[in-house]
Design a protein around this motif. Sequence first.
Motif, PDB file in Angstrom:
ATOM      1  N   GLN A   1     -41.578  41.364  53.806  1.00  0.00           N
ATOM      2  CA  GLN A   1     -40.259  41.061  53.272  1.00  0.00           C
ATOM      3  C   GLN A   1     -40.299  40.902  51.758  1.00  0.00           C
ATOM      4  O   GLN A   1     -39.381  41.328  51.047  1.00  0.00           O
TER       5      GLN A   1
ATOM      6  N   ALA B   1     -40.376  44.275  50.172  1.00  0.00           N
ATOM      7  CA  ALA B   1     -39.097  44.980  50.305  1.00  0.00           C
ATOM      8  C   ALA B   1     -37.994  44.347  49.464  1.00  0.00           C
ATOM      9  O   ALA B   1     -37.045  45.023  49.066  1.00  0.00           O
ATOM     10  N   ASP B   2     -38.124  43.052  49.190  1.00  0.00           N
ATOM     11  CA  ASP B   2     -37.069  42.314  48.490  1.00  0.00           C
ATOM     12  C   ASP B   2     -37.695  41.406  47.434  1.00  0.00           C
ATOM     13  O   ASP B   2     -38.025  40.257  47.713  1.00  0.00           O
TER      14      ASP B   2
ATOM     15  N   LEU C   1     -36.623  37.705  47.013  1.00  0.00           N
ATOM     16  CA  LEU C   1     -36.875  36.714  48.049  1.00  0.00           C
ATOM     17  C   LEU C   1     -37.675  35.537  47.510  1.00  0.00           C
ATOM     18  O   LEU C   1     -37.389  34.378  47.842  1.00  0.00           O
TER      19      LEU C   1
ATOM     20  N   ALA D   1     -33.290  37.976  54.601  1.00  0.00           N
ATOM     21  CA  ALA D   1     -32.087  38.766  54.825  1.00  0.00           C
ATOM     22  C   ALA D   1     -31.413  38.386  56.136  1.00  0.00           C
ATOM     23  O   ALA D   1     -32.082  38.157  57.146  1.00  0.00           O
TER      24      ALA D   1
END
Length: 319
Positions: A46, A49-50, A53, A198
């Motif tokens: 995660q 991907a982000d 975060l 998310a």
Amino acid sequence: MKKVIITTFAALMLFACQNEQSESTNPETAIASRRGCATQEVLEAQLKADPMLAIRMNEIETFTAKHGGSNFTGRLVNGKIEIPIVVNVLDRTAAQNISDAQIQSQIDVLNKDFNALNSDYNNVPALFSGVKANVGITFKLDQIIRKSTTKTSWGTNDAMKKTAQGGIAPTSPTTKLNLWSCSIGGGILGYAQFPGGASSTDGVVIDSRYFGLSGAANAPFNLGRTGTHEVGHWMNLRHIWGDATCGSDLVADTPTHNEENYGVPAYPHYSTCSGNPVEMTMNYMDYVDDAAMYMFSTGQKNRIAAIFTSGGARAAFAQ
């Protein structure tokens, strides 16, 4: 008792789940002998991907440090936050298609464990009796969604949450807690997404063999405590050993643990960390067997309260 230190590094790294368990090569029949979750590898994916975060998680820690211990506000049922739960069942076999009764048994366990109504709550040793806590959050079954699949195991890449990958997308994740029951594989009992992730992947995944009290649930993880442990993560609780040798779980009233504990530890179990405290092995956020975990602490209750108070990461659940 430990000093709580909030840093960006802590916000990122204190989520690690040790994957030390044994399982045979058949993920549909093998039973894990040691508790294991996949939170760390999921978190790392995660974060890649982000990139935002990490910032969101650090902001949540800062907010928690300021508002821990706040009273629940907003929509309450009998003075408590009531969380609606959507259970998403993905089955390839009859055993994986867990019954309505087994699903309800998991909801019942959550209601008992988060309200100090579990029959083993009185087993908390005198040493910790002053900090054992009634979290005061209730749960209700909102909906069950079922879907047949040809997948032998789903792994830990959140595929079970994505329609395009054969899974079931979460229902209203900002106001409902989504649970997925499926075959995870790899000896993983379950994993959760912490606040800040998310909404499209928010919720808790539990292997169908460890979901609730009946049906496919198997000892030593047959008392629904995998659900309690993972929902604790979803509510921003860390593992009690801080996912590091003598690490911090960011809770002041839990003793410093050397590392995770497995099985049914004999009491008292002393830490070799500074001060040699007796470890709180019976805490839901350790890795012991279901029968050996039966308490949250006041500090953990306060961390949970912060995310549900106004401005908290899960405040929408209290609206």
